[in-house]
Design a protein around this motif. Sequence first.
Motif, mmCIF file in Angstrom:
data_model
loop_
_atom_site.group_PDB
_atom_site.id
_atom_site.type_symbol
_atom_site.label_atom_id
_atom_site.label_comp_id
_atom_site.label_asym_id
_atom_site.label_seq_id
_atom_site.Cartn_x
_atom_site.Cartn_y
_atom_site.Cartn_z
ATOM 1 N N GLY A 54 -4.794 1.397 -2.448
ATOM 2 C CA GLY A 54 -4.116 2.631 -2.804
ATOM 3 C C GLY A 54 -4.767 3.350 -3.972
ATOM 4 O O GLY A 54 -4.843 4.583 -3.996
ATOM 5 N N ARG A 85 0.781 4.098 -2.861
ATOM 6 C CA ARG A 85 0.347 5.462 -2.532
ATOM 7 C C ARG A 85 1.412 6.487 -2.917
ATOM 8 O O ARG A 85 1.111 7.503 -3.562
ATOM 9 C CB ARG A 85 0.064 5.543 -1.029
ATOM 10 C CG ARG A 85 -0.317 6.926 -0.502
ATOM 11 C CD ARG A 85 -0.102 6.997 0.997
ATOM 12 N NE ARG A 85 1.311 6.786 1.329
ATOM 13 C CZ ARG A 85 1.740 6.402 2.543
ATOM 14 N NH1 ARG A 85 0.870 6.164 3.503
ATOM 15 N NH2 ARG A 85 3.029 6.254 2.773
ATOM 16 N N ASP A 86 2.655 6.224 -2.539
ATOM 17 C CA ASP A 86 3.729 7.176 -2.815
ATOM 18 C C ASP A 86 3.975 7.317 -4.316
ATOM 19 O O ASP A 86 4.227 8.425 -4.818
ATOM 20 C CB ASP A 86 5.019 6.729 -2.126
ATOM 21 C CG ASP A 86 4.928 6.810 -0.608
ATOM 22 O OD1 ASP A 86 3.967 7.431 -0.107
ATOM 23 O OD2 ASP A 86 5.811 6.240 0.064
ATOM 24 N N TYR A 96 0.822 -1.213 0.000
ATOM 25 C CA TYR A 96 0.000 0.000 0.000
ATOM 26 C C TYR A 96 0.856 1.263 0.000
ATOM 27 O O TYR A 96 0.600 2.196 -0.774
ATOM 28 C CB TYR A 96 -0.932 -0.009 1.213
ATOM 29 C CG TYR A 96 -1.559 1.339 1.493
ATOM 30 C CD1 TYR A 96 -2.589 1.833 0.691
ATOM 31 C CD2 TYR A 96 -1.100 2.124 2.553
ATOM 32 C CE1 TYR A 96 -3.154 3.074 0.942
ATOM 33 C CE2 TYR A 96 -1.665 3.363 2.806
ATOM 34 C CZ TYR A 96 -2.682 3.840 1.999
ATOM 35 O OH TYR A 96 -3.226 5.076 2.243
ATOM 36 N N GLU A 97 1.865 1.343 0.863
ATOM 37 C CA GLU A 97 2.670 2.552 0.974
ATOM 38 C C GLU A 97 3.391 2.870 -0.324
ATOM 39 O O GLU A 97 3.426 4.037 -0.765
ATOM 40 C CB GLU A 97 3.675 2.427 2.120
ATOM 41 C CG GLU A 97 3.070 2.463 3.506
ATOM 42 C CD GLU A 97 2.458 1.128 3.925
ATOM 43 O OE1 GLU A 97 2.648 0.120 3.188
ATOM 44 O OE2 GLU A 97 1.780 1.097 4.973
ATOM 45 N N SER A 98 3.983 1.863 -0.965
ATOM 46 C CA SER A 98 4.688 2.093 -2.232
ATOM 47 C C SER A 98 3.722 2.538 -3.314
ATOM 48 O O SER A 98 4.035 3.437 -4.111
ATOM 49 C CB SER A 98 5.411 0.814 -2.675
ATOM 50 O OG SER A 98 6.439 0.468 -1.773
#
Length: 215
Positions: A190, A158-159, A154-156
């Motif tokens: 995301g 989103r970024d 998710y973080e990758s």
Amino acid sequence: MGLLDRLRRRREKARRKRIDDVCRGWSGKSHWKFFHEVFTELPIHDVCIAGVYLGRDIAYIRDALERARRDDVKIVGVDLFDDVPGADWEESQRDLTWEEAGFGEPPSLEAARANLAKLGFDRGVELHQSSAVDFLRARPESFDLVYIDISHDYESTRDAIQAAMTAVRPTGFLCGDDYSDEGTWGVKRGVLEVFEKPRVFDDWIWLAEASTYKG
């Protein structure tokens, strides 16, 4: 199905097999169909592929452009091109190489360039060794389409989307594959957080208009 349709499909299958034999990767028939549809129907001239690996997606796109008789599209690929663990790998794999983790050959700038040259698909293609986020943030409104295929957590995701929004033109598109939240992945979450009604192809590849970004 008529004879001409059977011949066309046989030739298409042979072209895809040749690419798959040269460029190791996980993209397949769904990606092939997606890229051929996109570059036939959408007014795209500058493309960024975030996550090149060994060049398969770029080769698929170059084949699509040849079929559409288009020589007006510039393709820019960016990848870490390094034998480092992905952010979406299981915790037990974080100290392993790609080979040790069971993913085979690691991403390689030299191999990707050689593969595309072998296929005759290196014309109009630039490859850069960088993180996708850093690269995209340095290219304001440079692309009509950004395709995201990096770590699937998710973080990758989103970024990468946030960075891509600075690099895509207001009339452009963002897309990517691995549209799932299974296991360590969070691509679907995301995407749905920031885009209104993205189109999804074969339950796996997503496409969103930049103008629908909710931030």
